[in-house]
Design an enzyme around this catalytic site. Structure first.
Site, PDB file in Angstrom:
ATOM      1  N   HIS A  27     -36.650  29.529  13.903  1.00  0.00           N
ATOM      2  CA  HIS A  27     -37.429  28.348  13.521  1.00  0.00           C
ATOM      3  C   HIS A  27     -38.595  28.085  14.458  1.00  0.00           C
ATOM      4  CE1 HIS A  27     -33.720  26.723  15.729  1.00  0.00           C
ATOM      5  NE2 HIS A  27     -34.664  26.852  16.629  1.00  0.00           N
ATOM      6  N   TYR A  31     -40.984  35.437  29.271  1.00  0.00           N
ATOM      7  CA  TYR A  31     -41.356  36.687  28.609  1.00  0.00           C
ATOM      8  C   TYR A  31     -42.591  37.320  29.240  1.00  0.00           C
ATOM      9  CZ  TYR A  31     -38.541  34.459  24.963  1.00  0.00           C
ATOM     10  OH  TYR A  31     -37.545  33.825  24.276  1.00  0.00           O
TER      11      TYR A  31
END
Length: 488
Positions: A171, A258
């Site tokens: 989502h 990340y």
């Protein structure tokens, strides 16, 4: 319509309830069967009681079954939904704790980085077991909907090695779009049109239009910097927007782990995060949140059961993809969403074997991806760095090759920015030994790893991280909820 949906990991109580009520918002689906399965009989019975209460309160003919026998739950299923966390919070705690000894500070640790890679090693053998059962006992054209992280690795393994028709669902895109619509002053997210593409948790809004008007970088930067809340909570995302020219879907905390630039030094971490909520960068934030949520549910279960007696409000159907995909496949009401699938030419400048997240349309003919997308070069470069880690991680999980696993961790952007090769080799040994109960493919490598640890000269430290918070007690949670209710 009458068909069967199996939910694996149905003990994820809040999420299972959301999926269940979303699906029952489709009028044609009232006669279907939900087959719940989990390794925890206790959790299964708790969620089944809640779903039974929903069925009873809404006077539906829907059938709900629950069993720890996964194969039985999968028999005859047309759709299988997975939301499993192999190893539970016990293994997850090691995903955060052990890397901290080597200076690696993660907010979530469930996608890549050291924690996400080891999470994938635990999940992938189990995913392949799921796929074997699905091929053998589910409907012939069954569709596997994976909600579990690490999304790309799990989906990659299920498609390439499990040989099951799989789509990964998240989502992040929807939440990013809601933010953008808000800062631009839209009355509703429906006023915003966008193309968002990349890989899971590193998707990029490469084309934005508000009521048909193109939105450029400068306007978007100004809108975010003027927002009284997001300007504080999303500092890192805004910095990436300024440098890359496009907004990332993922939260401040997720995105920070990340990339190799923002969490590599403790004094830098606090500069870029916000402690108002775990998702904005707190050390081990999601582990704390998950622990508190579990404890809250166990203690306040009667309240959850009572809330299940209310009628389903179709206006509150969520934007989770699952119910909308099923509705499109079964009724031919077309749905547009963002899906995790094998690239196969969808994004021109990412590897063909990668699991990408990109726009697609669903109807009776299946999920049809919009092809021919090209990412901005900086976005593609960032995605490719993660894809290379994901590929090695999947292959290590399949083969049980601990040396390949170490190379995957070594090539992770944040790990590489923080740790030396010697530290990475020892850290992986330590994590594999600690999590041996959930890593059957590495059983042959554990004795040697344990022996190396006993003689290692690599120094570690006991470190809580740059921005760690303690798990709150039930009493503290109650007081906070009461204060929020009074303030609101």
């Amino acid at each position: 319509m009458s068909f069967k949906i199996a939910i694996i990991g149905a003990g994820s109580v809040g999420f299972t309830k959301k999926l269940f009520t979303d699906i029952l918002c489709v009028p044609e689906f009232k006669d279907i069967e939900f087959a719940l399965t989990d390794v925890s009989e206790h959790n299964l019975q708790m969620i089944k009681a809640i779903l039974d209460r929903i069925v009873e309160a809404n006077r539906l003919p829907t059938r709900v079954t629950a069993t720890t026998d996964r194969r039985k739950a999968l028999e005859g299923a047309r759709y299988v939904i997975s939301c499993v966390r192999v190893g539970g919070l016990e293994a997850y705690a090691d995903d955060i704790r052990i890397p901290l000894k080597y200076g690696i500070d993660q907010c979530v640790g469930d996608t890549i980085c050291a924690g996400g890679i080891l999470y994938g090693q635990r999940n992938i053998p189990v995913i392949l077991d799921f796929c074997k059962d699905i091929r053998e006992v589910a409907e012939t054209n069954v569709k596997f909907l994976n909600y579990a992280n690490p999304m790309a690795m799990n989906t990659w393994a299920a498609i390439e090695y499990g040989k099951v028709d799989t789509v990964g669902l998240c989502h992040g895109v929807q939440h990013g779009a809601e933010q953008i619509a808000e800062v631009l002053g839209a009355k509703s997210v429906k006023e915003l049109d966008y193309v968002c593409s990349g890989i899971n948790h590193q998707t990029w809004f490469i084309d934005l239009r508000l009521n048909g008007r193109p939105i450029g970088k400068d306007e978007l930067v100004a809108a975010f910097e003027a927002h009284p809340v997001y300007s504080r909570q999303e500092k890192l995302r805004i910095d990436v927007l300024k440098r890359f020219g496009v907004y990332s879907t993922e939260s401040n905390g997720h995105l920070s782990e990340y990339l190799p630039w923002y969490r590599k030094r403790p004094d830098e971490i606090t500069r870029w995060i916000d402690m108002s909520d775990w998702i904005h960068g707190e050390t081990g934030g999601y582990l704390r949140y998950s622990t508190e949520t579990r404890n809250w549910f166990e203690t306040e279960y009667p309240q959850f059961l009572e809330a299940a007696s209310k009628p389903i409000d179709r206006e509150k159907r969520s934007n989770e993809h699952a119910s909308h995909i099923l509705e499109a496949l079964e009724t031919n009401r077309v749905y547009r969403g963002h899906f995790n699938v094998r690239n196969n030419g969808v994004i021109s400048n990412l590897p063909q074997d990668a699991i990408i997240e990109s726009p697609g349309f669903v109807d009776r003919f299946g999920i049809n991806m919009a092809a021919g997308i090209t990412l901005p070069e900086a976005c593609a470069a960032t995605c490719i760095a993660s894809i290379n880690v994901q590929r090695m991680s999947v292959h290590a999980a399949i083969s049980g090759d601990i040396d390949l696993l170490k190379l995957a961790v070594l090539h992770d952007p944040l790990v590489g920015a923080v740790s030396t090769p010697e530290e990475v080799w020892q850290m992986v040994d330590e994590m594999v030994v600690a999590q041996a109960a959930w890593l059957p493919q590495y059983a042959h490598a554990v004795p040697a790893a344990r022996e190396r640890l006993s003689t290692s000269q690599v120094k570690t430290r006991e470190w809580a991280g740059a921005a760690r918070r303690s798990v709150r007690s039930i009493e503290e949670l109650r007081a906070e909820k009461a204060a929020l209710k009074q303030a609101g």
